[in-house]
Design an enzyme around this catalytic site. Structure first.
Site, PDB file in Angstrom:
ATOM      1  N   GLY A  73       0.849  -1.194   0.000  1.00 49.33           N
ATOM      2  CA  GLY A  73       0.000   0.000   0.000  1.00 49.33           C
ATOM      3  C   GLY A  73       0.883   1.241   0.000  1.00 49.33           C
ATOM      4  N   THR A  74       1.972   1.178   0.718  1.00 46.84           N
ATOM      5  CA  THR A  74       2.907   2.312   0.769  1.00 46.84           C
ATOM      6  C   THR A  74       3.390   2.665  -0.634  1.00 46.84           C
ATOM      7  OG1 THR A  74       3.635   1.740   3.002  1.00 46.84           O
ATOM      8  CG2 THR A  74       5.179   3.010   1.662  1.00 46.84           C
ATOM      9  N   CYS A 320       6.139   4.707  16.838  1.00 47.23           N
ATOM     10  CA  CYS A 320       7.508   4.682  17.357  1.00 47.23           C
ATOM     11  C   CYS A 320       8.455   5.014  16.221  1.00 47.23           C
ATOM     12  CB  CYS A 320       7.805   3.300  17.894  1.00 47.23           C
ATOM     13  SG  CYS A 320       9.419   3.194  18.644  1.00 47.23           S
TER      14      CYS A 320
HETATM   15  N1  PLP Z   1      -2.393   3.335   4.421  1.00 48.53           N
HETATM   16  C1  PLP Z   1      -2.966   3.027   5.577  1.00 48.53           C
HETATM   17  C2  PLP Z   1      -4.174   3.791   6.023  1.00 48.53           C
HETATM   18  C3  PLP Z   1      -2.449   2.023   6.386  1.00 48.53           C
HETATM   19  O1  PLP Z   1      -3.023   1.732   7.560  1.00 48.53           O
HETATM   20  C4  PLP Z   1      -1.300   1.307   5.939  1.00 48.53           C
HETATM   21  C5  PLP Z   1      -0.681   0.257   6.772  1.00 48.53           C
HETATM   22  O2  PLP Z   1      -0.795   0.217   7.974  1.00 48.53           O
HETATM   23  C6  PLP Z   1      -0.743   1.652   4.703  1.00 48.53           C
HETATM   24  C7  PLP Z   1      -1.319   2.669   3.966  1.00 48.53           C
HETATM   25  C8  PLP Z   1       0.471   0.962   4.168  1.00 48.53           C
HETATM   26  O3  PLP Z   1       0.186  -0.289   3.612  1.00 48.53           O
HETATM   27  P1  PLP Z   1       1.355  -1.371   3.487  1.00 48.53           P
HETATM   28  O4  PLP Z   1       1.555  -1.962   4.844  1.00 48.53           O
HETATM   29  O5  PLP Z   1       0.830  -2.383   2.497  1.00 48.53           O
HETATM   30  O6  PLP Z   1       2.543  -0.671   2.983  1.00 48.53           O
END
Ligand code: PLP
Length: 381
Positions: A73-74, A320
């Site tokens: 997601g990042t 953290c």
């Molecule tokens: N966006 C939100 C709202 C999230 O909660 C997270 C992960 O905790 C991410 C993006 C990032 O996703 P990923 O862990 O697949 O990089």
């Protein structure tokens, strides 16, 4: 480790793998070919990727050709947030409660933050004001906040953004699979998903477009993903993501109702057992699975460890970084004092959470809060 011996109540951090995802991944691991190869082995691997693409697209009502697979997601957020995406949007506005992968601004040199209310909902007046004050903007607003679970008024924001000639990116990582999440109904131009939050594997994500739009690739090289994300596809992870998305869509209403029933019982129990308890975002519309609460005098970092010893996995609202616990930027944006923010504990449930988990949490909370509050009051005396 089996989740049945413990109460795993940290689904917003990551969800256990769904059995359908595991089965799809194990099968895909034996697909020999490279999805870009033209021979039978390559075509088999391609077939697995494209079947998964259809399922991920269906989860958010998009066209399969508008799904770009990424490694997280990042990464999908980073891919979306570029001044070159679509070419017209030269400044970036994000809500003050976004995930760090959005708050960091992706490939924009600067980021402008849009305020939220005390309830944790984006301030649409502030958004409108900021949109009017400068050139066309790329705007990024999450559908559901990962700490509070509070849902954002995406359709209203989309109207404002589009009237101002802007483009709207929506991080739907926490919402997908928990509430209906249709890219057309939301009027989002771009939407981010993460495999491991819907019961797929960690390390798989997607950026989904509502309509054709040229993204500025983050990873260049081969022409994979229609030239939007180079690199041989992680076939097994994509297969698992697809299977999880399919299962999440098929069971959405039932799973959502199940989580909400348990969450409401958990909150009622917490309130009854704890005078002075503060529940964040409780007056706003929230995800059915998330509770963020605080109690004056409690230290979340210590509480999380105590919960862990009681076989309960929960997390704190604090992030953290560099070994130092910072109070949550989400609670800060909601106007919560740093001291209270440091006592915030997040409980997040999933489709296989049980009454037993809630009971274990309730019993653990009585021990944890009793011990820690006694200690902190003793120290203050
Ligand atoms: N966006 C939100 C709202 C999230 O909660 C997270 C992960 O905790 C991410 C993006 C990032 O996703 P990923 O862990 O697949 O990089």
């Amino acid at each position: 480790m089996s989740t049945t011996e413990r109460a795993y109540l940290d689904w917003n951090a990551t969800a256990p793998l769904r059995p359908q995802a595991r089965a799809a991944m194990v099968e895909a691991l034996d697909a020999v070919g490279n999805p870009s190869s033209v021979h039978a082995e390559g075509r088999e691997a391609r077939g697995i990727v494209e079947a998964a693409r259809e399922r991920v697209a269906a989860l958010v009502g998009a066209e399969p050709r508008h799904v770009v697979f990424t490694a997280s997601g990042t990464e999908a957020n980073m891919l979306a947030l570029s001044p070159q995406t679509g070419g017209r949007w030269q400044r970036l506005l994000v809500s003050a409660i976004e995930h760090p992968s959005v708050r960091s601004g992706g490939r924009f040199p600067t980021v402008e933050e849009v305020a939220v209310t005390a309830a944790g909902v984006i301030d649409l007046d502030d958004l409108a004001k900021r949109l009017a004050a400068g050139p066309q903007a790329l705007v990024s607003i999450m559908l559901a906040n990962n700490e509070t679970g509070v849902l954002q008024p995406i359709k209203e924001a989309a109207r404002l953004v589009h009237e101002a000639g802007g483009l709207l990116h929506v991080d739907a990582v926490q919402a997908a699979g928990r509430i209906p999440c249709d890219i057309n109904a939301l009027e989002a131009d771009l939407l981010t998903l993460s495999g491991h939050k819907v019961g797929g594997p960690k390390g798989a994500g997607a950026l989904v477009k509502r309509a054709p739009l040229d993204l500025h690739p983050l990873v260049t090289g081969g022409g994979q993903e229609r030239g939007q994300r180079a690199g041989t596809e992680n076939v097994a992870a994509i297969a698992g993501f697809g299977a999880a998305a399919g299962a999440a869509k098929a069971n959405l209403a039932a799973e959502s109702a199940h989580m909400q029933g348990l969450r409401d019982r958990l909150e009622a129990g917490l309130r009854a057992a704890t005078p002075g308890l503060i529940m964040f975002g409780a007056d706003a519309v929230r995800l059915p699975n998330t509770t963020l609460f605080a109690l004056d005098g409690l230290k979340a970092e210590t509480a999380i460890i105590r919960f862990d010893l009681e076989e309960v996995a929960v997390s704190s609202g604090a992030a953290c970084s560099s070994g130092k616990v910072q109070p949550s930027h989400v609670l800060k944006a909601m106007g919560v004092s740093p001291a209270l923010a440091r006592s915030a504990v997040r409980v997040s449930l999933g489709p296989t959470s049980t009454e037993g988990d809630i009971e274990r949490f309730r019993t653990a909370w009585i021990t944890v809060s009793g011990t820690l509050l006694e200690k902190s009051r003793g120290m203050a005396a």
